[in-house]
Design an enzyme around this catalytic site. Structure first.
Site, PDB file in Angstrom:
ATOM      1  N   CYS A 166      67.588  59.086  58.692  1.00 13.85           N
ATOM      2  CA  CYS A 166      66.442  59.342  60.236  1.00 13.85           C
ATOM      3  C   CYS A 166      66.607  61.037  60.050  1.00 13.85           C
ATOM      4  CB  CYS A 166      68.043  58.913  61.280  1.00 13.85           C
ATOM      5  SG  CYS A 166      69.812  59.653  60.841  1.00 13.85           S
ATOM      6  N   GLY A 167      66.041  61.367  58.464  1.00 10.14           N
ATOM      7  CA  GLY A 167      65.579  63.113  58.847  1.00 10.14           C
ATOM      8  C   GLY A 167      66.924  63.443  59.119  1.00 10.14           C
TER       9      GLY A 167
END
Lengths: 138, 294
Positions: free
Chosen positions: B89-90
């Site tokens: 998720c970055g």
């Protein structure tokens, strides 16, 4: 049309109930308290127990696990940690919770944090049993 | 000249990766909506709660409550870090964790030790790896936090604070702005600032006399812990929604990158194939020419 109260029962997770009613009864620490329209502004603490809401010939029952009530200008907000309407109560589940809590309490036997938590569970289960046992058909 | 078969293999690899990232993107998109509606349904309670707190606070002007009391010493603080259980998720987790570490350094500079409450597996792993054992950790709940977890966190810090074991509680989490944006924020949880309570009051229209049941002080005493719970619960919900948002963006750019890679690999593949054909033709032409010469 008689004067009514706008009642709202909310828990942190959702709105359980909203309605226009004539009479509300809530469990406070000093006993049950009834609220009629034109009630003075009030803020109170609730203990686990039953909330009754009356309009016309109908009465709705709820079990609450404690919380707060605010009455202001014919608006009643009941902030409950947990609340279920009588028809939604899982009586079996509540009974199991109650028995578990009682057994555990016997095992520990002395006061402490866990006991406080269990006592709350127990009150909540009993409130559900009282309301669910007698008024599930509503 | 790269091998045709190798290129074909790579294209199909990238294609299946893209299939996966695209699916994850769609799953995240669906989950954002659910997480958002959970924030929505928590709002009425939070708003009413603030209103009640504001009303009570007006009547207990100089309230004495352990949670409002600032400790004279500043030796030990608790940092509640709210992240996710899963990666992909970055920068969602690393932003928070870096912020939490920065906070620890700041506190250390002021002579205070920090304890961590880790919400989400990523925080547990991060701090364990650095030799910091969280005083409490919560796992497998980050995508669907319930009030139970919030209550458990709140109870822990409230008890420690009231007992004087800790002198402050801060919470680091991602605030949900919209599906594409979330902001890493630090929030002071304890002590509860008098101003918080009073600001709420000023926003309220002045109401006539209130009746308190059993008494204003007693109501306040019950209300403050609930207030902390509500704050924590909200942070958990916002973080859950942000996590899905962050994952969707991360997976979207992964999908885009995969598509780009497929385009360029296809181009290489075509060039290589054309090269091979040209080669073959040249050989045939050469062969024919050598036959004619005879």
């Amino acid at each position: 049309m008689p004067r009514t109260l706008a009642v709202e029962i909310v828990t942190p997770e959702r709105i359980v109930y909203t309605n226009e009613v004539e009479f509300v009864v809530v469990p406070t620490f000093d006993g049950e308290m009834g609220v009629l329209p034109l009630h003075a502004p009030l803020v109170g603490v609730l203990k686990p127990g039953e909330v009754r809401v009356k309009y016309g010939d109908t009465t709705d029952w709820f079990a609450v696990s404690g919380g707060y009530i605010q009455v202001h200008e014919d608006k009643v907000i009941i902030l409950a940690d947990n609340a279920v309407s009588a028809s939604q109560i899982d009586v079996e589940e509540a009974r199991r919770t109650k028995e578990r809590a009682q057994e555990r309490l016997k095992e520990i036997g002395h006061a402490g944090d866990e006991v406080d938590g269990l006592a709350l569970d127990l009150d909540w289960a009993e409130a559900q049993l009282r309301v669910g046992g007698s008024h599930a058909q509503v | 000249m790269p091998n045709l078969r190798d290129i074909r293999q790579r294209i199909s690899n990238v294609q299946s990766t893209r299939q996966i990232t695209r699916t994850m993107e769609m799953v995240a998109t669906a989950k954002i909506r659910k997480a958002q509606s959970r924030i929505e349904s928590a709002r009425p309670y939070a708003l009413s709660m603030m209103e009640v707190l504001g009303n009570v606070a007006r009547f207990v002007r100089d309230a004495k409550h352990p949670l409002l009391e600032e400790h004279e010493k500043h030796e030990r603080v608790v940092i509640v870090t709210v992240v996710s259980d899963r990666g992909l998720c970055g920068a969602f987790n690393s932003n928070i964790l870096r912020m939490a570490e920065g906070l620890m350094r700041e506190e250390a500079a002021q002579g205070a030790e920090s304890d961590i409450i880790a919400f989400g597996k990523k925080a547990i792993g991060y701090f364990r790896y650095r030799g910091i054992e969280p005083m409490a950790s919560y796992r497998d709940v980050s995508d669907k936090p319930s009030i139970e977890e919030a209550r458990s966190i709140a109870t822990r810090v409230i008890e420690a604070y009231s007992a004087g074991e800790i002198d402050g509680v801060k919470m680091v989490f991602n605030r949900f702005k919209n599906a594409a944006e979330h902001i890493a924020e630090i929030h002071d949880l304890l002590p509860i600032k008098h101003t918080v309570v009073e600001d709420e009051t000023d926003a309220m229209q002045l109401n006539p006399e209130y009746v308190f049941e059993p008494s204003a002080d007693a109501v306040l005493e019950h209300l403050l812990p609930t207030y902390v719970e509500t704050l924590v619960y909200r942070a958990l919900l916002e973080s859950a929604a942000s996590e899905q948002g962050a994952r969707r963006s991360a997976m979207k750019s992964a999908t885009d990158n995969a598509s780009e890679m497929i385009t360029s690999l296809t181009r290489t593949f075509n060039r290589a194939r054309q090269g091979a054909i040209t080669n073959e033709i040249a050989e045939i032409v050469g062969g024919a020419a050598s036959l004619e010469d005879e």
